[in-house]
Design a protein around this motif. Sequence first.
Motif, PDB file in Angstrom:
ATOM      1  N   PRO A 129       9.673  -0.823  -6.080  1.00 41.95           N
ATOM      2  CA  PRO A 129      10.793   0.094  -5.873  1.00 41.95           C
ATOM      3  C   PRO A 129      10.693   0.903  -4.588  1.00 41.95           C
ATOM      4  N   GLY A 130       9.483   1.121  -4.119  1.00 39.75           N
ATOM      5  CA  GLY A 130       9.266   1.882  -2.898  1.00 39.75           C
ATOM      6  C   GLY A 130       8.313   1.161  -1.968  1.00 39.75           C
ATOM      7  N   LEU A 131       8.004   1.817  -0.858  1.00 43.51           N
ATOM      8  CA  LEU A 131       7.102   1.227   0.138  1.00 43.51           C
ATOM      9  C   LEU A 131       5.734   1.900   0.036  1.00 43.51           C
ATOM     10  N   ASN A 132       4.819   1.236  -0.646  1.00 40.14           N
ATOM     11  CA  ASN A 132       3.446   1.723  -0.778  1.00 40.14           C
ATOM     12  C   ASN A 132       2.551   0.850   0.107  1.00 40.14           C
ATOM     13  N   PRO A 133       2.045   1.383   1.228  1.00 39.30           N
ATOM     14  CA  PRO A 133       1.243   0.562   2.132  1.00 39.30           C
ATOM     15  C   PRO A 133       0.043  -0.097   1.447  1.00 39.30           C
ATOM     16  N   THR A 134      -0.568   0.578   0.486  1.00 41.30           N
ATOM     17  CA  THR A 134      -1.717  -0.002  -0.222  1.00 41.30           C
ATOM     18  C   THR A 134      -1.316  -1.270  -0.959  1.00 41.30           C
ATOM     19  N   THR A 135      -0.201  -1.204  -1.666  1.00 37.60           N
ATOM     20  CA  THR A 135       0.270  -2.372  -2.417  1.00 37.60           C
ATOM     21  C   THR A 135       0.699  -3.488  -1.474  1.00 37.60           C
ATOM     22  N   VAL A 136       1.380  -3.120  -0.391  1.00 40.50           N
ATOM     23  CA  VAL A 136       1.823  -4.127   0.584  1.00 40.50           C
ATOM     24  C   VAL A 136       0.622  -4.853   1.181  1.00 40.50           C
TER      25      VAL A 136
END
Length: 207
Positions: free
Chosen positions: A90-97
């Motif tokens: 749903p959002g932009l999480n650099p860790t997950t990306v």
Amino acid sequence: MSNLDQQLANLKVIPVIALNKVEHALPLAKALMENGMPCAEITFRTEAAIGAIKAMRAAYPEMLIGAGTILTPAQVDQAIDAGVDFIVSPGLNPTTVKYCQSKNMPIVPGVNNPSLVEQAMELGLKTVKFFPAGPSGGVGMLKALTAVYPVKFMPTGGVSLSNIDDYLEIPAVLACGGTWMVPTQLIDNEQWEELGALVKDAVAKVN
């Protein structure tokens, strides 16, 4: 254009699905496949998500299956183990990306303003989700973003049968995510024919 981008562009609409029971996964997948929508984004908002993805993948290996509402690397691992083709957040999480990138797993994170689009580009992403599309300014906001940034978008949230054409007319839009053709109430009540009719109408609208 990446393989995922091409598949999204061919499909034009991606059903975003919240499943409350694993046993509903196969009749739902059958309704999708038989009515011209060989894809599904199964959200991790319910406990049935992982089991549903596994069941769909085993029964329909050709189906394009994504995991939605992914918030952590642990959920990325669960989704990959279940057999997904791509991740949606749903959002932009650099860790997950970055974690998805380390696993060679495509991710389409949510953004809704210029700063987030630039952060996504900084992470090397070329395709993002415009979410929540309706509350974030809809077609007008998306046209403003696409005029500036060389990325592709998948609008989700507030997209419906009545406005999907407005989004798809924007050249940078690959496909739209939607829930209107897969309402939870029809799934819970096992009304597969009624759901199939909604899916068929959605496919006819975009083709």
